[in-house]
Write an enzyme that holds these catalytic residues in place. Structure first.
Site, PDB file in Angstrom:
ATOM      1  N   SER A   1      30.896 -11.795  28.445  1.00 60.93           N
ATOM      2  CA  SER A   1      30.633 -12.780  29.501  1.00 60.93           C
ATOM      3  C   SER A   1      29.654 -13.856  29.054  1.00 60.93           C
ATOM      4  O   SER A   1      29.711 -14.987  29.528  1.00 60.93           O
ATOM      5  CB  SER A   1      30.093 -12.080  30.751  1.00 60.93           C
ATOM      6  OG  SER A   1      31.081 -11.270  31.319  1.00 60.93           O
TER       7      SER A   1
ATOM      8  N   ASP B   1      34.145  -6.838  37.043  1.00 59.64           N
ATOM      9  CA  ASP B   1      34.062  -6.458  35.627  1.00 59.64           C
ATOM     10  C   ASP B   1      33.520  -5.037  35.467  1.00 59.64           C
ATOM     11  O   ASP B   1      34.055  -4.245  34.690  1.00 59.64           O
ATOM     12  CB  ASP B   1      33.151  -7.455  34.900  1.00 59.64           C
ATOM     13  CG  ASP B   1      32.943  -7.094  33.437  1.00 59.64           C
ATOM     14  OD1 ASP B   1      33.924  -7.161  32.682  1.00 59.64           O
ATOM     15  OD2 ASP B   1      31.813  -6.736  33.066  1.00 59.64           O
TER      16      ASP B   1
ATOM     17  N   THR C   1      26.835 -14.182  33.092  1.00 59.57           N
ATOM     18  CA  THR C   1      27.608 -15.334  33.582  1.00 59.57           C
ATOM     19  C   THR C   1      26.732 -16.379  34.271  1.00 59.57           C
ATOM     20  O   THR C   1      26.731 -17.546  33.852  1.00 59.57           O
ATOM     21  CB  THR C   1      28.759 -14.859  34.495  1.00 59.57           C
ATOM     22  OG1 THR C   1      29.567 -13.942  33.751  1.00 59.57           O
ATOM     23  CG2 THR C   1      29.605 -16.019  34.957  1.00 59.57           C
TER      24      THR C   1
ATOM     25  N   HIS D   1      37.486 -13.252  31.428  1.00 58.25           N
ATOM     26  CA  HIS D   1      38.252 -12.370  30.535  1.00 58.25           C
ATOM     27  C   HIS D   1      38.774 -11.231  31.393  1.00 58.25           C
ATOM     28  O   HIS D   1      38.303 -11.022  32.520  1.00 58.25           O
ATOM     29  CB  HIS D   1      37.366 -11.814  29.409  1.00 58.25           C
ATOM     30  CG  HIS D   1      36.090 -11.204  29.916  1.00 58.25           C
ATOM     31  ND1 HIS D   1      36.053  -9.980  30.551  1.00 58.25           N
ATOM     32  CD2 HIS D   1      34.813 -11.674  29.931  1.00 58.25           C
ATOM     33  CE1 HIS D   1      34.802  -9.719  30.907  1.00 58.25           C
ATOM     34  NE2 HIS D   1      34.029 -10.735  30.559  1.00 58.25           N
TER      35      HIS D   1
END
Ligand code: ZN
Length: 468
Positions: free
Chosen positions: A101, A287, A154, A330
């Site tokens: 990330s 995630d 992030t 992702h």
């Protein structure tokens, strides 16, 4: 405040009254189709990230929303209406086809690929300016909202520069130095003197710098008079609890706001700046549920993220000079619904009944185990996962607890077995390298090509804001 603005408390209440939306105007979408904008440049950017979202994750959340509410996800509705620009995005970092990330969000923020683990620092040590700093140079406000620690990779890549993403104490300080206007999420330990390595009372420093500081949902929604100029809100020592646990535990629910509630609050503060703003909103624990192969957690956190798309959509009806980008950095875990039974005819029943039956995340059960007796824990796991914890399993859990980390959660995951119970299976507990979904609307969205690299979003944003 502009005349169109609500008072902060007022818009939160109107949002609540409307269910989940920014205001009560969503039914008016058809009168002002997305993409019909009055200006070629964006005053605001809202950047929505479902961190670590496989396409399979999005799919099962959408199916489950249909099962629960006979509603499709907001993300699917955007595509059904052909109202947005849609693209596939390649997510590679400088040193791997599979990014983390930190490198992924740095690519958006700085426009360059860097190595996994770094934030806006190239391999030769060059510091790249994060997008929030760029936005500040033209007098606009910035906000970071997440369900992870606010200092996690992030959001950090939007507003900090560190060699290693683990330098979260430094990231918390950099947000203050760089003047990020709204910071909402988890991670209070990086702002408290007791939790920081340098023992600095960083929350106190934020207050001295003019920030309103809140530490619970009640304070966020009811405890602030007027609309603050700047706001720091951290609601849990580390990452916020998963939505599935928040939804079913009144104590967590009174302590921790939803991602949508935090986003609405951030919008109400940021829109006071008539010059505009950049707001990053991350469903960060999608995630983590992927890493943990936790199907109950991933479905409910993806649904909590989806609410933010509706809020952004309602916001842009009133503020069409806003570029909205919705994507992920992702995949993670390779989450997929697989066919069950002969000719797959048992798939739907297995999936819906399986998700309905899950009462807690594996992480939550691990967390509460220490405060419960063996019998109480056994009953709870029986209720939440329909797993019978016999003496042998209790002994294995005790050994796992001594090993630390996620050992207890991993055992519960193994015994639960999401494939047999729900049809959802995983390729790994790691990030994945697939091309990912992206959609956007508002000024500048029309420039996005059908297949892009993660770094391309940097110029999409800077050109939309007329920074370059
Ligand atoms: Zn991850």
């Amino acid at each position: 405040m502009s005349s169109k603005s609500f008072s902060r408390r007022g818009f939160l209440q109107s949002g609540a009254a409307a269910g989940l939306l920014w205001g009560s105007h969503l039914t008016g979408c058809a009168q002002l189709p997305i993409g019909k904008v009055r200006s070629s440049k964006a005053r605001n950017i809202i950047f929505l990230v479902a961190d670590g979202m496989n396409t399979g994750t999005w799919t099962i959340a959408d199916y489950y929303m249909q099962h629960q509410n006979q509603q499709r996800s907001e993300w699917v509705k955007l595509y059904q209406e052909e109202a947005v620009t849609r693209a596939l995005m390649e997510t590679c970092s400088a040193n791997s086809r599979v990014t983390d990330s930190a490198a992924a969000a740095s690519a958006w923020s700085s426009g360059q690929r860097i190595k996994n683990g770094a934030i806006n620092v190239t391999p030769d040590g060059t510091h790249l300016m994060p997008i929030c700093d760029l936005v500040k140079t033209i007098g606009r406000s910035t906000g970071l909202v997440t369900t992870t620690r606010v200092t996690h990779a992030t959001p950090a890549a939007f507003a900090s520069i560190v060699k290693s993403r683990g330098e979260e104490d430094s990231i918390a300080l950099q947000y203050l130095e760089r003047g990020v206007d709204v910071i909402l999420g988890g991670g209070s330990k990086h702002f408290d003197g007791a939790g920081r390595k340098d023992k600095v009372d960083l929350s106190g420093r934020y207050q001295a710098a003019g920030y309103t500081v809140v530490e619970s949902r009640d304070q966020l929604l009811e405890g602030i008079e007027g609309v603050p100029r700047r706001l720091l809100g951290t609601f849990w020592p580390s990452h916020l609890p998963y939505s599935i646990d928040r939804n079913r535990d009144a104590e967590i629910a009174s302590q921790v706001p939803t991602l949508g509630e935090m986003m609405r609050t951030a919008l109400g503060i940021l829109e006071q700046n008539r010059a505009g703003f950049l707001l990053q909103v991350e469903g960060g624990r999608v995630d983590h549920a992927g890493h943990g192969n936790d199907v109950g957690a991933i479905v409910h956190d993806q649904i909590a993220f989806d609410e933010c798309i509706a809020i952004a959509r309602a916001y842009t009806q009133e503020n069409p000079d806003t570029l909205v980008i919705v994507t992920t950095d992702h995949g993670c875990g390779g989450c997929q619904l697989n066919g069950v039974g002969a000719a797959y005819v048992n798939t739907d029943k297995t999936f819906f009944a399986g998700i309905d039956a899950i009462g807690a995340s594996y992480e939550h059960l691990q967390r509460v185990r220490e405060s419960l007796s063996t019998d109480q824990f056994g009953v709870l796991v029986g209720e939440c996962l329909q797993v019978n914890i016999d003496d042998e399993k209790h002994q294995q859990l005790a050994v796992a607890a001594k090993a630390g980390g996620y050992s207890v959660a991993n055992l519960l995951r193994k015994w639960h077995g999401s494939f047999a119970r729900t049809g959802v299976n995983w390729t790994s507990q790691n990030h994945t390298g697939e091309f990912v979904e992206l959609c956007a609307w508002g000024p500048g969205s029309e420039s996005i090509r059908r297949w892009i690299r993660n770094t391309d979003l940097h110029s999409v944003m800077t050109e939309a804001l007329a920074l370059k």
